[in-house]
Design an enzyme around this catalytic site. Structure first.
Site, short mmCIF file in Angstrom:
data_model
loop_
_atom_site.label_atom_id
_atom_site.label_comp_id
_atom_site.label_asym_id
_atom_site.label_seq_id
_atom_site.Cartn_x
_atom_site.Cartn_y
_atom_site.Cartn_z
N HIS A 23 18.26 9.69 21.00
CA HIS A 23 17.43 8.53 21.30
C HIS A 23 17.23 7.70 20.04
CE1 HIS A 23 14.83 11.89 20.14
NE2 HIS A 23 13.98 11.00 19.65
N CYS A 50 0.46 3.76 2.83
CA CYS A 50 0.14 2.77 3.85
C CYS A 50 1.31 1.80 4.05
CB CYS A 50 -1.10 1.99 3.46
SG CYS A 50 -1.48 0.62 4.60
N CYS A 84 -0.09 -2.03 2.93
CA CYS A 84 -0.42 -2.42 1.56
C CYS A 84 0.13 -1.48 0.50
CB CYS A 84 -1.93 -2.52 1.40
SG CYS A 84 -2.79 -0.92 1.54
N HIS A 95 -7.92 3.74 7.56
CA HIS A 95 -7.41 2.56 6.87
C HIS A 95 -6.46 1.77 7.77
CE1 HIS A 95 -5.99 0.16 3.45
NE2 HIS A 95 -4.75 0.40 3.86
N GLU A 148 -6.71 -2.12 8.90
CA GLU A 148 -5.62 -3.05 8.64
C GLU A 148 -5.18 -3.75 9.93
OE1 GLU A 148 -4.42 -4.17 5.97
OE2 GLU A 148 -4.15 -2.67 4.41
#
Length: 218
Positions: free
Chosen positions: A131, A189, A192, A206, A210
């Site tokens: 997949h 992240c 950022c 976080h 965001e």
């Protein structure tokens, strides 16, 4: 039946599945919603040829494969874009060079795709049937529950469609790949690039902040 074979029915008989997970199928492919989405929109493209379906993606995806399945990839990408268009509006622009949402990114599919969609495979697939993942790059989902889930899409464990085929490239053993990317790799992240080390709960909070700073429900 083992959970590793949970995708088999989508390959062999997608026409019998009426739970809303199948968004398209023909004689070559099924495109489905991931039953455990790790982002706001997470699709899977499954070749219906059993020979392909039983193959390891890094070994079978070559130039011919990509040429044949590229239209399906494009279709799935457009589905992700439409999903965001229908459900969200842009809340504010962003001045980060790596994720510039300046202007209304939901009016520009090419810009949205470039900045906010990932297409590729896992170097060590968890499911038996081949997949291809088409996933929005937000990881805003209740199904994202641990470090392994996140790092499987945000480290070298995830091989981009653009980096395929893997001709001549060596990845190492499955155990080495999983140890390097899923266990030892820090949580970074995707918005950022802040490093959360091994603090998944902090990263999760976080990511929520965001996402909500960029998008709001219509």
């Amino acid at each position: 039946m083992s959970w590793r074979y949970a995708l088999k029915s989508y390959v062999t008989s997608p026409e019998t599945i009426d739970d809303g997970t199948v968004i398209y199928f023909d004689d070559k492919v099924s495109i489905i919603k991931d039953s455990f989405p790790k982002s706001e929109c997470h699709l899977l493209i499954l070749p219906r040829s059993m020979q392909l379906s039983r193959s390891h993606p890094t070994k079978v995806i070559d130039a011919k494969f990509k040429n044949e399945f590229e239209p399906y990839v494009d279709s799935a990408i457009s589905h992700v874009f439409r999903h965001f268009q229908e459900k969200f509006r842009v809340k504010k622009s962003h001045d980060d060079e790596d994720l510039d949402l300046g202007g209304d990114i939901l009016e520009d599919e090419n810009k949205f795709v470039k900045k906010f969609v990932r297409v590729g495979i896992h170097s060590v697939p968890s499911m038996a049937n081949l997949h291809i993942h088409v996933i929005s790059k937000d990881f805003h989902s209740v199904r994202l529950k641990n470090k392994k889930h996140y790092n499987s899409f945000n480290t070298g464990f995830f091989i981009s469609w653009d980096d395929l085929p893997m001709t001549g490239k060596k990845l190492g053993t499955d155990k080495d790949i999983e140890t390097t990317y899923l266990k030892k790799h820090d949580l970074i992240c995707c918005y950022c690039q802040e490093n959360f080390s091994n603090k998944f709960s902090s990263l999760k909070k976080h990511l929520e902040l965001e996402f909500n700073s960029y998008f709001q429900l219509k």
